[in-house]
Write a protein that holds these residues in place. Structure first.
Motif, short mmCIF file in Angstrom:
data_model
loop_
_atom_site.label_atom_id
_atom_site.label_comp_id
_atom_site.label_asym_id
_atom_site.label_seq_id
_atom_site.Cartn_x
_atom_site.Cartn_y
_atom_site.Cartn_z
N GLU A 48 0.82 -1.22 0.00
CA GLU A 48 0.00 0.00 0.00
C GLU A 48 0.85 1.27 0.00
OE1 GLU A 48 -2.42 -0.63 3.45
OE2 GLU A 48 -3.80 -1.97 2.39
N ASN A 49 2.00 1.22 0.66
CA ASN A 49 2.89 2.38 0.75
C ASN A 49 3.90 2.44 -0.39
OD1 ASN A 49 1.68 3.40 3.09
ND2 ASN A 49 2.90 2.03 4.38
N ASN A 50 3.70 1.58 -1.42
CA ASN A 50 4.56 1.59 -2.61
C ASN A 50 6.03 1.38 -2.26
OD1 ASN A 50 4.88 1.71 -5.39
ND2 ASN A 50 5.21 3.94 -5.37
N ARG A 51 6.30 0.47 -1.34
CA ARG A 51 7.67 0.20 -0.89
C ARG A 51 8.40 -0.83 -1.75
NH1 ARG A 51 8.79 1.66 4.51
NH2 ARG A 51 10.85 1.05 3.87
N PHE A 52 7.65 -1.53 -2.62
CA PHE A 52 8.25 -2.56 -3.45
C PHE A 52 8.42 -2.08 -4.88
CE2 PHE A 52 6.04 -5.54 -0.38
CZ PHE A 52 7.20 -6.00 0.22
N ALA A 53 9.55 -2.43 -5.48
CA ALA A 53 9.75 -2.19 -6.91
C ALA A 53 8.89 -3.16 -7.71
CB ALA A 53 11.22 -2.36 -7.27
N GLU A 54 8.71 -4.34 -7.17
CA GLU A 54 7.82 -5.35 -7.74
C GLU A 54 7.34 -6.23 -6.61
OE1 GLU A 54 8.32 -8.89 -8.05
OE2 GLU A 54 10.18 -8.78 -6.93
N TRP A 55 6.15 -6.78 -6.79
CA TRP A 55 5.61 -7.68 -5.78
C TRP A 55 4.55 -8.57 -6.43
CZ3 TRP A 55 0.38 -7.53 -4.83
CH2 TRP A 55 -0.29 -6.38 -5.28
N ALA A 56 4.35 -9.74 -5.83
CA ALA A 56 3.34 -10.65 -6.36
C ALA A 56 3.06 -11.74 -5.34
CB ALA A 56 3.82 -11.28 -7.66
N HIS A 57 1.92 -12.37 -5.50
CA HIS A 57 1.58 -13.59 -4.76
C HIS A 57 1.74 -14.73 -5.76
CE1 HIS A 57 -1.26 -10.99 -2.11
NE2 HIS A 57 -0.01 -10.83 -1.80
N VAL A 58 2.72 -15.60 -5.49
CA VAL A 58 3.04 -16.67 -6.42
C VAL A 58 3.24 -17.96 -5.64
CG1 VAL A 58 4.65 -17.44 -8.23
CG2 VAL A 58 4.23 -15.00 -7.90
N HIS A 59 2.66 -19.04 -6.13
CA HIS A 59 2.81 -20.36 -5.52
C HIS A 59 2.41 -20.37 -4.04
CE1 HIS A 59 5.04 -20.97 -9.18
NE2 HIS A 59 6.12 -20.37 -8.74
#
Length: 150
Positions: free
Chosen positions: A16-27
């Motif tokens: 929510e705070n845009n702290r990740f350059a990329e993120w995902a829910h995987v596996h």
């Protein structure tokens, strides 16, 4: 990269705070690469190699279009992918089935990447990725200085 099933609230706040350059829910896991690490590496002229899914790759390309170079690394076949997953002996049958299903979905996106590397032999695949990284470092668009200063 954060891999967590139990830190849902912390992870959610970081997204929510845009702290990740990329993120995902995987596996069944939550993954993310802190933006501060990516931006520090870019400032220092470092090359970063990520092992991420197609969602994360698309996010990095969108966030860093002039710097992100996408390499799709693929095993030679679905059967080999399954053999490798089973040989690791680190996943449950459920995890293996989820990963195989996801692999079938992700392989459809190979044309969205800049390069394709077949991982027949690990050593060759690693070398190919390193060649790509070096070639990208030498692209003229990466130089912003006079190459023959007076």
């Amino acid at each position: 990269v954060e891999r967590s099933r139990g830190l849902g609230d912390v992870y959610k706040r970081q997204v929510e705070n845009n702290r990740f350059a990329e993120w995902a829910h995987v596996h069944g896991y939550r993954y993310g690469t802190p933006k501060e690490y990516v931006e520090k590496a870019l400032t220092e002229g470092m090359v970063m190699i990520f092992e991420i899914d197609v969602q994360g790759a698309a996010q990095l390309k969108a966030a860093y279009p002039d710097d992100a170079v996408l390499v799709f690394v693929v095993p030679p076949s679905a059967a080999e992918t399954e053999r490798r997953l089973r040989a690791r002996k680190t996943n449950t049958e459920e995890d293996i089935q989820i990963r195989l299903k996801n692999a079938r979905e992700e392989i459809r996106h190979w044309e969205d990447f800049d390069y394709l590397v077949y991982n027949d032999r690990l050593e060759d695949a690693i070398q190919d990725v390193l060649y790509i990284a070096r070639a990208e470092q030498l692209e003229t668009k990466r130089f912003s200085c006079d190459i023959w200063p007076d």
